[in-house]
Design a protein around this motif. Sequence first.
Motif, PDB file in Angstrom:
ATOM      1  N   VAL A  43       0.753  -1.216   0.029  1.00 22.53           N
ATOM      2  CA  VAL A  43      -0.024  -0.102  -0.081  1.00 22.53           C
ATOM      3  C   VAL A  43       0.759   1.160  -0.021  1.00 22.53           C
ATOM      4  O   VAL A  43       1.749   1.456   0.917  1.00 22.53           O
ATOM      5  N   THR A  44       0.790   2.032  -1.203  1.00 23.22           N
ATOM      6  CA  THR A  44       1.413   3.308  -1.043  1.00 23.22           C
ATOM      7  C   THR A  44       0.745   4.328  -0.228  1.00 23.22           C
ATOM      8  O   THR A  44      -0.266   4.411   0.027  1.00 23.22           O
ATOM      9  N   PRO A  45       1.345   5.418   0.003  1.00 24.29           N
ATOM     10  CA  PRO A  45       0.653   6.762   0.764  1.00 24.29           C
ATOM     11  C   PRO A  45      -0.313   7.239  -0.175  1.00 24.29           C
ATOM     12  O   PRO A  45      -1.213   7.947   0.382  1.00 24.29           O
ATOM     13  N   GLU A  46      -0.108   6.984  -1.513  1.00 22.24           N
ATOM     14  CA  GLU A  46      -1.217   7.758  -2.322  1.00 22.24           C
ATOM     15  C   GLU A  46      -2.495   6.712  -2.462  1.00 22.24           C
ATOM     16  O   GLU A  46      -3.389   6.872  -3.224  1.00 22.24           O
ATOM     17  N   ASN A  47      -2.606   5.478  -1.656  1.00 22.86           N
ATOM     18  CA  ASN A  47      -3.656   4.650  -1.666  1.00 22.86           C
ATOM     19  C   ASN A  47      -3.653   3.763  -2.601  1.00 22.86           C
ATOM     20  O   ASN A  47      -4.734   3.485  -3.438  1.00 22.86           O
ATOM     21  N   VAL A  48      -2.566   3.567  -3.268  1.00 22.76           N
ATOM     22  CA  VAL A  48      -2.535   2.369  -4.508  1.00 22.76           C
ATOM     23  C   VAL A  48      -2.162   1.059  -4.048  1.00 22.76           C
ATOM     24  O   VAL A  48      -1.118   1.303  -3.592  1.00 22.76           O
ATOM     25  N   VAL A  49      -2.968   0.280  -4.156  1.00 19.00           N
ATOM     26  CA  VAL A  49      -2.885  -1.019  -3.393  1.00 19.00           C
ATOM     27  C   VAL A  49      -2.511  -2.032  -4.330  1.00 19.00           C
ATOM     28  O   VAL A  49      -3.136  -2.157  -5.632  1.00 19.00           O
ATOM     29  N   THR A  50      -1.463  -2.586  -4.430  1.00 15.14           N
ATOM     30  CA  THR A  50      -0.857  -3.800  -5.388  1.00 15.14           C
ATOM     31  C   THR A  50      -0.847  -5.157  -4.518  1.00 15.14           C
ATOM     32  O   THR A  50      -0.336  -5.088  -3.521  1.00 15.14           O
ATOM     33  N   VAL A  51      -1.614  -6.067  -5.340  1.00 13.52           N
ATOM     34  CA  VAL A  51      -1.650  -7.465  -4.629  1.00 13.52           C
ATOM     35  C   VAL A  51      -1.186  -8.570  -5.635  1.00 13.52           C
ATOM     36  O   VAL A  51      -1.477  -8.536  -6.761  1.00 13.52           O
TER      37      VAL A  51
ATOM     38  N   THR B  31      -8.167   5.613   4.831  1.00  7.71           N
ATOM     39  CA  THR B  31      -6.731   5.127   5.395  1.00  7.71           C
ATOM     40  C   THR B  31      -6.901   3.749   5.379  1.00  7.71           C
ATOM     41  O   THR B  31      -7.388   3.015   5.938  1.00  7.71           O
ATOM     42  N   ILE B  32      -5.965   3.193   4.668  1.00 10.83           N
ATOM     43  CA  ILE B  32      -5.504   1.670   4.162  1.00 10.83           C
ATOM     44  C   ILE B  32      -4.335   1.285   5.122  1.00 10.83           C
ATOM     45  O   ILE B  32      -3.461   1.980   4.458  1.00 10.83           O
ATOM     46  N   LYS B  33      -4.434   0.298   6.077  1.00  9.73           N
ATOM     47  CA  LYS B  33      -3.254  -0.079   6.629  1.00  9.73           C
ATOM     48  C   LYS B  33      -2.924  -1.370   6.482  1.00  9.73           C
ATOM     49  O   LYS B  33      -4.027  -2.332   6.570  1.00  9.73           O
ATOM     50  N   MET B  34      -1.592  -1.782   6.449  1.00 12.02           N
ATOM     51  CA  MET B  34      -1.081  -3.387   6.146  1.00 12.02           C
ATOM     52  C   MET B  34      -0.576  -3.394   7.575  1.00 12.02           C
ATOM     53  O   MET B  34       0.785  -3.016   7.524  1.00 12.02           O
ATOM     54  N   GLU B  35      -0.789  -4.464   8.305  1.00  8.23           N
ATOM     55  CA  GLU B  35      -0.223  -4.817   9.656  1.00  8.23           C
ATOM     56  C   GLU B  35      -0.355  -6.272  10.062  1.00  8.23           C
ATOM     57  O   GLU B  35      -1.314  -6.704   9.914  1.00  8.23           O
ATOM     58  N   ASN B  36       0.772  -6.948  10.197  1.00 13.61           N
ATOM     59  CA  ASN B  36       0.706  -8.588  10.527  1.00 13.61           C
ATOM     60  C   ASN B  36      -0.041  -9.326   9.596  1.00 13.61           C
ATOM     61  O   ASN B  36      -1.059  -9.933  10.023  1.00 13.61           O
TER      62      ASN B  36
END
Length: 178
Positions: free
Chosen positions: A19-27, A43-48
């Motif tokens: 997840v980039t700060p510009e809210n671009v999500v790559t999977v 706000t998109i957060k990636m944790e654990n």
Amino acid sequence: MSRVGKKIIVVPAGVEVTVTPENVVTVKGPKGTLTKEFNKELTIKMENNEITVERPNDLPTVRAIHGTTRALINNMVMGVSSGFKKTLLLVGVGYRAAEKNGGLEMALGYSHPVVIDAAPGIAMTVEKNTTINVEGIEKDVVGQVAANIRSKRAPEPYKGKGVKYSDEVIRRKEGKKS
């Protein structure tokens, strides 16, 4: 709070999410890679190995996209890990399908064969001449291709002939009484 939006997305093993700060999500996963840009207000957060989508306020526009954003990210994760599949059935005398040049050629009771070209990233396979499987990693594209195939001869209510989804129930009409 949105019931869908507040759910946590668990990332399965073998899937990598950035997840980039510009809210671009790559999977990235075993089936492919998907990238999508989302609204910057969320706000998109990636944790654990867990993804959460949070909203800063309760404005109607932000509330409207909260659950949708979470569902789209979840579909991306599911698509690259397991993929999506729609099954269509051809019901009717003489109705059949065959794979041709990566697409489909179907006989649906018209005077000409119906040809459907494959969309990029979509695999169409035919089983037993009357069952069509549409598979891919993008849920919306798989659904749209399946809907386009179904629209070539939608099921009619009197005999149930046409192209239908495997889990679709056709409401039948009685027909003319003599």
